[in-house]
Each structure stands twice: as structure tokens, then as C-alpha cells.
Design a protein around this motif. Structure first.
Motif, short mmCIF file in Angstrom:
data_model
loop_
_atom_site.label_atom_id
_atom_site.label_comp_id
_atom_site.label_asym_id
_atom_site.label_seq_id
_atom_site.Cartn_x
_atom_site.Cartn_y
_atom_site.Cartn_z
N ASN A 29 -23.45 -15.09 24.28
CA ASN A 29 -24.67 -15.02 23.50
C ASN A 29 -25.13 -13.59 23.25
N THR A 30 -24.54 -12.59 23.94
CA THR A 30 -24.97 -11.22 23.73
C THR A 30 -24.30 -10.59 22.51
N THR A 31 -23.43 -11.31 21.82
CA THR A 31 -22.81 -10.77 20.61
C THR A 31 -23.49 -11.35 19.38
N LEU A 32 -23.52 -10.56 18.32
CA LEU A 32 -24.13 -11.01 17.07
C LEU A 32 -23.41 -12.22 16.51
N SER A 33 -22.08 -12.22 16.55
CA SER A 33 -21.33 -13.31 15.94
C SER A 33 -21.59 -14.63 16.64
N ASN A 34 -21.66 -14.64 17.97
CA ASN A 34 -21.90 -15.89 18.68
C ASN A 34 -23.33 -16.38 18.50
N SER A 35 -24.27 -15.46 18.47
CA SER A 35 -25.65 -15.85 18.20
C SER A 35 -25.77 -16.41 16.79
N LEU A 36 -25.11 -15.76 15.84
CA LEU A 36 -25.12 -16.25 14.46
C LEU A 36 -24.38 -17.57 14.35
N ARG A 37 -23.29 -17.71 15.09
CA ARG A 37 -22.51 -18.95 15.06
C ARG A 37 -23.38 -20.15 15.46
N GLN A 38 -24.21 -19.97 16.46
CA GLN A 38 -25.09 -21.05 16.89
C GLN A 38 -26.12 -21.39 15.82
N SER A 39 -26.63 -20.38 15.13
CA SER A 39 -27.67 -20.63 14.13
C SER A 39 -27.11 -21.28 12.87
N LEU A 40 -25.82 -21.02 12.56
CA LEU A 40 -25.23 -21.55 11.34
C LEU A 40 -24.54 -22.89 11.54
N THR A 41 -24.29 -23.28 12.80
CA THR A 41 -23.54 -24.50 13.08
C THR A 41 -24.44 -25.72 12.94
N PRO A 42 -24.09 -26.68 12.09
CA PRO A 42 -24.88 -27.90 11.98
C PRO A 42 -24.90 -28.65 13.31
N GLN A 43 -25.94 -29.43 13.52
CA GLN A 43 -26.09 -30.15 14.77
C GLN A 43 -24.91 -31.07 15.03
N SER A 44 -24.35 -31.64 13.96
CA SER A 44 -23.23 -32.57 14.12
C SER A 44 -21.98 -31.89 14.63
N ASP A 45 -21.91 -30.55 14.45
CA ASP A 45 -20.72 -29.82 14.89
C ASP A 45 -20.92 -29.19 16.26
N ALA A 46 -22.06 -29.44 16.89
CA ALA A 46 -22.35 -28.78 18.16
C ALA A 46 -21.34 -29.13 19.22
N GLY A 47 -20.87 -30.37 19.21
CA GLY A 47 -19.90 -30.77 20.22
C GLY A 47 -18.59 -30.02 20.10
N ALA A 48 -18.15 -29.80 18.86
CA ALA A 48 -16.89 -29.07 18.66
C ALA A 48 -17.01 -27.64 19.12
N VAL A 49 -18.16 -27.02 18.84
CA VAL A 49 -18.35 -25.64 19.27
C VAL A 49 -18.40 -25.56 20.78
N ALA A 50 -19.08 -26.53 21.40
CA ALA A 50 -19.16 -26.53 22.86
C ALA A 50 -17.78 -26.67 23.47
N THR A 51 -16.93 -27.49 22.84
CA THR A 51 -15.57 -27.65 23.35
C THR A 51 -14.80 -26.35 23.26
N ALA A 52 -14.98 -25.63 22.14
CA ALA A 52 -14.25 -24.38 21.94
C ALA A 52 -14.67 -23.31 22.92
N SER A 53 -15.91 -23.37 23.38
CA SER A 53 -16.41 -22.30 24.24
C SER A 53 -16.56 -22.74 25.69
N SER A 54 -16.12 -23.92 26.03
CA SER A 54 -16.33 -24.42 27.38
C SER A 54 -15.54 -23.62 28.39
N GLY A 55 -16.10 -23.56 29.59
CA GLY A 55 -15.38 -22.95 30.69
C GLY A 55 -15.56 -21.48 30.83
N GLY A 56 -16.44 -20.83 30.07
CA GLY A 56 -16.53 -19.40 30.24
C GLY A 56 -17.81 -18.78 29.79
N SER A 57 -18.92 -19.42 29.97
CA SER A 57 -20.17 -18.85 29.51
C SER A 57 -21.00 -18.29 30.63
#
Length: 540
Positions: A29-57
Motif C-alpha cells: 500500500n505504500t506504492t502509488l500503483s497499488n494504492s491506485l489499483r485498489q481505487s480503480l478495481t471494481p468491487q466485483s474484482d476484489a477477490g481476484a486482486v486479493a488472490t493475486a496479492s495474498s501471502g505477502g502484505s
């Protein structure tokens, strides 16, 4: 195409320091791209994003997770995931292991990380060897590939991280093929950016329409990824990175709509950070004789500290240090990401220079850069000096030195980005020469005006706005302002004087056109030229 922690790993171990330093992976979350990624991702895609980033936050950059690989039927390592696809996610602990660090320093399992890199290298090599038709079929259907690319760009360490982040000095990596992994990722992304391989038949290529749909529906090269790609790869391969970004933007014209979102997102976050830092630093400066004064307020505002690194400070100061580091990290990443993106796609400078309406006011990037350079950075420097003076440990001098280096690096990067925006939008017309739809804004740029006197007025006005708002921060200080630093590093006045000789601007020289006043000089133009020189001239 490597990054900070991979630099020179493939060149052997000669000259490497034997002392292994602590790896501190910043949170996504300290990077601009990841912060922006969260703001641009529709709610329906939240699960896919969580899967892509799981295990290392986690803060330490390495989370406990089940093994990502297992032994396949033919003896090769394969994905152990239940989802379809042959790729696995790249996690922060893989970066730590690649830097040669142990489990207590972020590298949880060197054996598994090596297996993961082996698997990813094998699968990427296989993918790159596919025919165009088979390549696009797999890109369209393999969701594990999408998740891997997302995780790699998200967690890959950056070459521009500050000294207090990651490994200190050069260390010997222990993962074989880690450098090749970064190179193959870029090659896959580059191939995805174009609908047609060089020399491929039209029948084996995607149509431009199908290519655009594939990119947009799967977010394969959305704006957060392009910011990541520019930040990671342009440092060592600027030309190919520019080609990749241009291909992606050309294939997705609607991506321009997200440029304003980047501005809004960055300016909003910086505004909040600036207010909170200013408030807490005021408390710090007013209570330097009583370290515990205001501690409850500061703890409510700031993150819990890493006591292993900051145990030499009282609790209230630890919170301020961690928060200040987070602010510096975010601004540093955002500035370099946007700067490298503008280098790859120069038309983005127009969008990044236009005013953005935020809840509290209209803000512009150049004014914010001046505010950060002339106000926030000096305040942080002063705050760190107070904090390290209050500490009772033995390594404050080293920490203060690292902070000084980091702030100087950040100052230089802010100035470099500011100059790039000024050059493209106010001192050049190259971004306006091509057929290009400008963003809907009230901003008037010199290149869009024919009269050289009006052009000069626009230039003087932007200099007034940049300097006038924050000139009071420099009272009693000998440090250079934002504009003065631009002049020192990039010789801006020489560029302005050159433009005068070509009649692009008129700031006091003789006007080569009919209708000039009898003495050939427009009134107040000499005063305007003197004003510009005063604003950008360095202190004695």
C-alpha cells in the motif's frame, strides 16, 4: 532489467560484502500503483486482486503460507494451487531470499523460493516459445498467469528505494535464475503489449479490437501496471520500456481517462500526509524538551513502530519516525513512477500538469511539487534532527546520515520530475505537435497560443504560482527553492533565452513583428524578464 536487490547478482560474488543486512520489505500500500489499483478495481474484482496479492502484505514482507509448489508426475516442480493454471504468485519473501537473507530477515524458505523461481522461469520460457496463435490462447485463458504478473509487479523491489529500505550495500543472492525471471517477465509483457508479433501472419495475430478487449477485460496492462513497468524497467532499458508503454496506450485509448484519477489520488493522499506530518511535527518542535508530551495524539495518527529497529527512541518518537518513513517512501515511489511514465509517454505530462478539483480546492502538480520541496522536506529534515538528538542508542548518526541521503535523493527526484513537466508543457511544443485530444481543463499552455507576448504572460504566471505560494517557507533559510534548484540542475533560463531568440516568447527582447511600440519594446516586458530571473536565480 533488474532492480535494486538483483543488481549484479548475475556477475558473481567478487567484491560483495560478507555482512548480510536486514531486508525490510515495504508494504504494497505504500506504492502509488497499488494504492491506485485498489481505487480503480471494481468491487466485483476484489477477490481476484486479493488472490493475486495474498501471502505477502505484512510489514516484514513475508507471510506464513502453504507451499506453492509440489513435485509433478514427471519430477518437475508444479503449482500446488487448486485453481487452473501453471503459474504461482511471486511473494515478498522471494525477494528477501534472492537478496541472500535468512528466515529472521524475511527470507522464510530459500528452498521453496528457488523452486518457485525455477517453475516460473520454465513456464515463462515455454510461453515465449509458443506460436502467436497458441500464445494468445494461453494469455486469454490462463488466470494463473494474470495473477503471477500482478504479484511480480506488485512485490518486485525497486532500484530507487531509500537506504533505510531493503539490503544495505551489495549482497550475494542465493536464487539461481532470479535475474532471468525479471527479464522474461518483461519479454512476456512486451509481447502482450502488441497485437502482432514481428513477421507474424495476420491470420495468426489478434485484431486491434480483440487485442484491446483482451487487455481491458483482464487488466493485463492497465495504468497501475504501466506505472510499475516504467518504475521497474525503464532505469535499465528505457527504449524498450517506452515502446511497451506506447503500444499499451495506443491499444487502450480509454486509459487516458485514468490519468486524472492518478492525479486526484496522488494529490489527495499527499494533502492528507502533509497535514498530518505538519501537525505532528509542530507538536514535536513545541515539546522537544518533554518527549512524552502529546504522545497519545501522535500514536492515534501513526503506525506502530518496528521495535527491533527503533527501540532506541521513546515511544512517541518511534511513531513519528515510522510515519515519516512511510511518507517519504510513498512520495518517492510516486514521483519516480510518474517521472518514468512521462519519460515513456510524454503526453502524460499534459494530464499531470492540469489542475484537479479536490474536495478542499483545485490543486496542480507543479504547485504540490514546490510545496513538498520547499516546505515538507525541510520540516522532515528538522524533525529527524530533533528525534535523533533525543535518542539514546549508538547508531543514530548512521540513521541520520541515511535520512539525509534519502531526503537529498527525494529532493533531486522532485526537481527532475518538475523540470520534465515544465519543459514539456511550458518550454516546448513537441507534445502538442501531434494530433492529440487534450484533457478537458481550463489550463492554457503556451504552445496553444500564437501571440508570443501572451505566451510569456502564461510562463510568468506559472512561475508566480509556483514561487508565490511557498516563498514564505524559505524565509531565513539559505536552501534553494524548487525553481532555483531546477535552474541549477537544468539551466532553465538558458532554455527561455533560446526561445526568445526564436520569437517563441517575448520577455523584453525586440519584437520582430509589425505594430510594435516605437522603441520596439512592449511595456512591462523587461520587468517580466527580471521577475523570471529573480524567481529562478539561486541565492548568493
Amino acid at each position: 532489467m533488474s532492480n535494486r536487490s538483483t543488481h549484479n547478482r548475475h556477475e558473481g560474488t567478487k567484491g560483495f560484502s560478507k555482512t548480510q543486512k536486514k531486508f525490510v520489505q515495504k508494504t504494497p500500500n505504500t506504492t502509488l500503483s497499488n494504492s491506485l489499483r485498489q481505487s480503480l478495481t471494481p468491487q466485483s474484482d476484489a477477490g481476484a486482486v486479493a488472490t493475486a496479492s495474498s501471502g505477502g502484505s505484512g510489514r516484514g514482507g513475508a507471510a506464513e503460507s502453504a507451499s506453492r509448489v509440489r513435485r509433478g508426475e514427471n519430477g518437475d516442480w508444479v503449482s500446488s494451487g487448486t485453481q487452473s493454471g501453471s503459474f504461482v504468485n511471486y511473494l515478498p519473501q522471494d525477494e528477501a531470499v534472492a537478496a541472500g537473507l535468512g528466515a529472521d530477515e524475511g527470507g522464510l524458505d530459500p528452498v521453496e523460493s528457488q523452486r518457485v523461481v525455477d517453475l516460473l522461469n520454465r513456464e515463462l520460457s515455454r510461453l515465449l516459445k509458443l506460436s502467436p496463435r497458441d500464445f494468445w490462447r494461453e494469455v486469454a485463458s490462463n488466470t494463473s498467469l494474470h495473477a503471477f504478473l500482478e504479484s511480480f509487479l506488485k512485490f518486485r523491489s525497486r532500484w530507487y528505494d531509500f537506504p533505510h529500505r531493503g539490503t544495505k550495500g551489495i549482497v550475494a543472492g542465493v536464487i539461481v535464475g532470479e535475474y532471468e525471471l525479471g527479464r522474461r517477465v518483461f519479454m512476456v509483457l512486451y509481447r502482450i503489449s502488441s497485437n502482432r508479433d514481428p513477421g507474424a501472419r495476420a491470420a495468426d495475430s489478434l485484431s486491434m479490437k480483440d487485442h484491446a478487449v483482451l487487455l481491458q477485460e483482464n487488466n493485463l496492462l492497465d495504468l497501475p501496471k504501466l506505472l510499475d513497468i516504467s518504475a521497474i524497467y525503464s532505469h535499465e532499458n528505457e527504449d524498450l520500456t517506452r515502446s511497451l508503454v506506447l503500444n499499451a496506450v495506443k491499444a487502450q485509448p480509454r486509459i487516458h481517462n485514468d490519468f486524472t484519477a492518478v492525479m486526484y489520488h496522488f494529490l489527495s493522499i499527499v494533502h492528507t500526509m502533509y497535514q498530518r506530518c505538519s501537525s505532528s511535527l509542530e507538536v514535536l518542535f513545541s515539546s522537544r524538551d518533554s518527549q512524552e508530551h502529546g504522545s497519545s495524539r501522535l500514536h492515534a495518527d501513526y503506525l506502530e513502530c518496528n521495535k527491533n529497529r527503533l527501540c532506541v527512541f521513546p515511544p512517541v518518537l518511534r511513531g513519528i519516525v515510522v510515519a515519516a518513513y512511510s511518507v517519504m517512501d510513498f512520495i518517492n515511489d510516486a514521483i519516480v513512477s510518474m517521472d518514468t511514465f512521462v519519460s515513456a509517454y510524454k503526453h502524460a505530462a499534459i494530464f499531470f500538469t492540469c489542475p484537479v478539483e479536490i474536495s478542499y480546492s483545485n490543486e496542480e502538480m507543479l504547485s504540490i511539487l514546490a510545496k513538498l520541496h520547499d516546505s515538507l522536506l525541510p520540516s522532515l529534515q528538522q524533525g529527524f534532527q530533533v528525534i535523533f538528538t533525543a535518542g539514546d542508542g549508538g547508531h543514530q548518526d548512521n540513521m541520520l546520515s541515511n535520512v539525509g541521503i534519502s531526503l537529498k535523493m527525494l529532493s533531486t527526484r522532485i526537481v527532475k520530475f518538475g523540470w520534465k513537466l515544465l519543459y514539456f508543457c511550458y518550454l516546448s511544443d513537441e507534445v502538442f505537435e501531434e494530433s492529440f485530444i487534450l484533457p478537458a481543463a481550463t489550463k492554457i499552455f503556451p504552445a496553444k497560443v500564437e501571440d508570443p507576448v501572451i505566451r510569456a504572460d502564461i510562463l510568468v504566471q506559472i512561475f508566480r504560482e509556483i514561487s508565490g505560494l511557498y516563498s514564505h517557507f524559505q524565509e531565513g533559510q539559505s536552501r534553494r527553492t524548487f525553481l532555483q534548484h531546477i535552474e541549477k540542475n537544468h539551466k532553465m533560463m538558458s532554455r527561455i533565452e533560446l526561445l526568445q531568440t526564436t520569437a517563441t516568447f517575448f520577455l523584453g527582447a525586440r519584437l520582430p513583428k509589425v505594430g510594435a511600440p516605437p522603441d520596439g519594446i512592449y511595456p512591462n516586458c523587461k520587468a517580466s524578464m527580471m521577475l523570471v530571473k529573480d524567481l529562478v536565480s539561486s541565492p548568493p
